[in-house]
Design a protein around this motif. Sequence first.
Motif, mmCIF file in Angstrom:
data_model
loop_
_atom_site.group_PDB
_atom_site.id
_atom_site.type_symbol
_atom_site.label_atom_id
_atom_site.label_comp_id
_atom_site.label_asym_id
_atom_site.label_seq_id
_atom_site.Cartn_x
_atom_site.Cartn_y
_atom_site.Cartn_z
ATOM 1 N N CYS A 54 0.835 -1.206 0.000
ATOM 2 C CA CYS A 54 0.000 0.000 0.000
ATOM 3 C C CYS A 54 0.874 1.264 0.000
ATOM 4 O O CYS A 54 1.830 1.370 0.767
ATOM 5 C CB CYS A 54 -0.914 0.008 1.216
ATOM 6 S SG CYS A 54 -1.951 1.484 1.340
ATOM 7 N N LYS A 55 0.513 2.240 -0.829
ATOM 8 C CA LYS A 55 1.311 3.467 -0.934
ATOM 9 C C LYS A 55 1.247 4.317 0.330
ATOM 10 O O LYS A 55 2.104 5.174 0.549
ATOM 11 C CB LYS A 55 0.834 4.298 -2.130
ATOM 12 C CG LYS A 55 -0.597 4.813 -2.015
ATOM 13 C CD LYS A 55 -1.016 5.551 -3.271
ATOM 14 C CE LYS A 55 -2.450 6.048 -3.177
ATOM 15 N NZ LYS A 55 -2.891 6.734 -4.412
ATOM 16 N N ARG A 56 0.236 4.104 1.188
ATOM 17 C CA ARG A 56 0.106 4.881 2.416
ATOM 18 C C ARG A 56 0.917 4.290 3.577
ATOM 19 O O ARG A 56 1.073 4.920 4.613
ATOM 20 C CB ARG A 56 -1.355 4.990 2.829
ATOM 21 C CG ARG A 56 -2.219 5.758 1.842
ATOM 22 C CD ARG A 56 -3.659 5.863 2.312
ATOM 23 N NE ARG A 56 -4.462 6.639 1.387
ATOM 24 C CZ ARG A 56 -5.058 6.156 0.313
ATOM 25 N NH1 ARG A 56 -4.923 4.864 0.014
ATOM 26 N NH2 ARG A 56 -5.774 6.924 -0.492
ATOM 27 N N SER A 57 1.405 3.092 3.383
ATOM 28 C CA SER A 57 2.092 2.390 4.464
ATOM 29 C C SER A 57 3.368 3.107 4.891
ATOM 30 O O SER A 57 4.135 3.597 4.064
ATOM 31 C CB SER A 57 2.434 0.970 4.021
ATOM 32 O OG SER A 57 3.161 0.287 5.017
ATOM 33 N N ARG A 58 3.575 3.158 6.215
ATOM 34 C CA ARG A 58 4.786 3.756 6.760
ATOM 35 C C ARG A 58 5.731 2.712 7.339
ATOM 36 O O ARG A 58 6.907 2.967 7.549
ATOM 37 C CB ARG A 58 4.410 4.783 7.835
ATOM 38 C CG ARG A 58 3.604 5.966 7.306
ATOM 39 C CD ARG A 58 4.429 6.751 6.305
ATOM 40 N NE ARG A 58 3.694 7.874 5.733
ATOM 41 C CZ ARG A 58 3.052 7.834 4.566
ATOM 42 N NH1 ARG A 58 3.031 6.718 3.842
ATOM 43 N NH2 ARG A 58 2.408 8.901 4.114
ATOM 44 N N GLN A 59 5.204 1.524 7.645
ATOM 45 C CA GLN A 59 6.012 0.411 8.145
ATOM 46 C C GLN A 59 5.458 -0.872 7.525
ATOM 47 O O GLN A 59 4.330 -0.902 7.031
ATOM 48 C CB GLN A 59 5.960 0.319 9.679
ATOM 49 C CG GLN A 59 6.361 1.587 10.417
ATOM 50 C CD GLN A 59 7.830 1.933 10.293
ATOM 51 O OE1 GLN A 59 8.658 1.055 10.034
ATOM 52 N NE2 GLN A 59 8.165 3.209 10.478
ATOM 53 N N ASN A 60 6.237 -1.935 7.589
ATOM 54 C CA ASN A 60 5.813 -3.207 7.005
ATOM 55 C C ASN A 60 4.900 -3.955 7.977
ATOM 56 O O ASN A 60 5.344 -4.811 8.749
ATOM 57 C CB ASN A 60 7.026 -4.064 6.642
ATOM 58 C CG ASN A 60 6.639 -5.283 5.815
ATOM 59 O OD1 ASN A 60 5.467 -5.635 5.714
ATOM 60 N ND2 ASN A 60 7.621 -5.921 5.219
ATOM 61 N N SER A 61 3.626 -3.611 7.927
ATOM 62 C CA SER A 61 2.648 -4.242 8.818
ATOM 63 C C SER A 61 2.449 -5.715 8.492
ATOM 64 O O SER A 61 2.124 -6.512 9.379
ATOM 65 C CB SER A 61 1.306 -3.514 8.712
ATOM 66 O OG SER A 61 0.853 -3.508 7.369
ATOM 67 N N LEU A 62 2.639 -6.086 7.238
ATOM 68 C CA LEU A 62 2.406 -7.471 6.839
ATOM 69 C C LEU A 62 3.383 -8.415 7.520
ATOM 70 O O LEU A 62 2.988 -9.464 8.048
ATOM 71 C CB LEU A 62 2.497 -7.602 5.319
ATOM 72 C CG LEU A 62 2.246 -8.993 4.731
ATOM 73 C CD1 LEU A 62 0.879 -9.511 5.146
ATOM 74 C CD2 LEU A 62 2.370 -8.950 3.212
ATOM 75 N N ALA A 63 4.661 -8.059 7.528
ATOM 76 C CA ALA A 63 5.669 -8.923 8.156
ATOM 77 C C ALA A 63 5.375 -9.097 9.642
ATOM 78 O O ALA A 63 5.383 -10.216 10.166
ATOM 79 C CB ALA A 63 7.061 -8.331 7.950
ATOM 80 N N LEU A 64 5.095 -7.985 10.336
ATOM 81 C CA LEU A 64 4.801 -8.060 11.767
ATOM 82 C C LEU A 64 3.499 -8.813 12.002
ATOM 83 O O LEU A 64 3.414 -9.668 12.900
ATOM 84 C CB LEU A 64 4.707 -6.658 12.352
ATOM 85 C CG LEU A 64 4.266 -6.560 13.822
ATOM 86 C CD1 LEU A 64 5.211 -7.339 14.728
ATOM 87 C CD2 LEU A 64 4.173 -5.101 14.260
ATOM 88 N N GLY A 65 2.488 -8.527 11.206
ATOM 89 C CA GLY A 65 1.191 -9.170 11.399
ATOM 90 C C GLY A 65 1.257 -10.677 11.250
ATOM 91 O O GLY A 65 0.653 -11.418 12.042
#
Length: 227
Positions: A98-109
């Motif tokens: 996502c272009k709005r992402s500021r951190q890699n939420s997918l990896a942490l999630g």
Amino acid sequence: MMPQAAYGNLQKIRNGKRLYSITPRIPGGFVSAATLEKFAIVARKYKCSIKLTSGQRIMIIGLKEDEVAKAYEDLGLEPAVRSHYSVKNVEICPGEICKRSRQNSLALGLKLEKRFYGAEAPNRTKIGVVGCLNGCTSVHAKDIGVLANEEGFIVVAGGSAGYHPRLSDKIAENLTEAQAFLMVEAVYDYYCEVAPMGEKLGSTIDRIGLEKFKEDVFNIYEQKLHI
């Protein structure tokens, strides 16, 4: 062998007919084309409907009692929710793309989903992880939520969208991915330690008081940092 109707949700009984739905585990809502084909095959086999849920899962609706375990076996998937007293599937935004992402939420999630899938808790517990402050996945209404900005991850807790709606409280901010993981663990550990069975996390915070809750959680977090 899974018991006959285990992990099947009884639907509204109509004309004495008892039908069930199932919601298999789909980490982060990411599903392969091959698995999607299995859903279609199973739905046709048992003459069922398919629904996309708000929790990033796929529901099969209209199974007979003796078809529930067979459907799970045909799909080759686990149930998304192990019990009413456990952690549900972790909801994750597609932060990596996502272009709005500021951190890699997918990896942490996905790390949190692997860690907490089916973990026992005082009440059904929802976790959401997002990569910006838009708060997709209704993260402020989750028992434990993780958001992100340019400085790092933010952990919130106590949200609920049920009968007693409650916005989450900020627990910590400016965390790295590793720190955010440990902070979520600390919140979960403390909740399991002090909450009686049946109490939601937001009610635990209200009973103990936010400042006391944060102080005790940070003590657990500091211990985890030094293990």
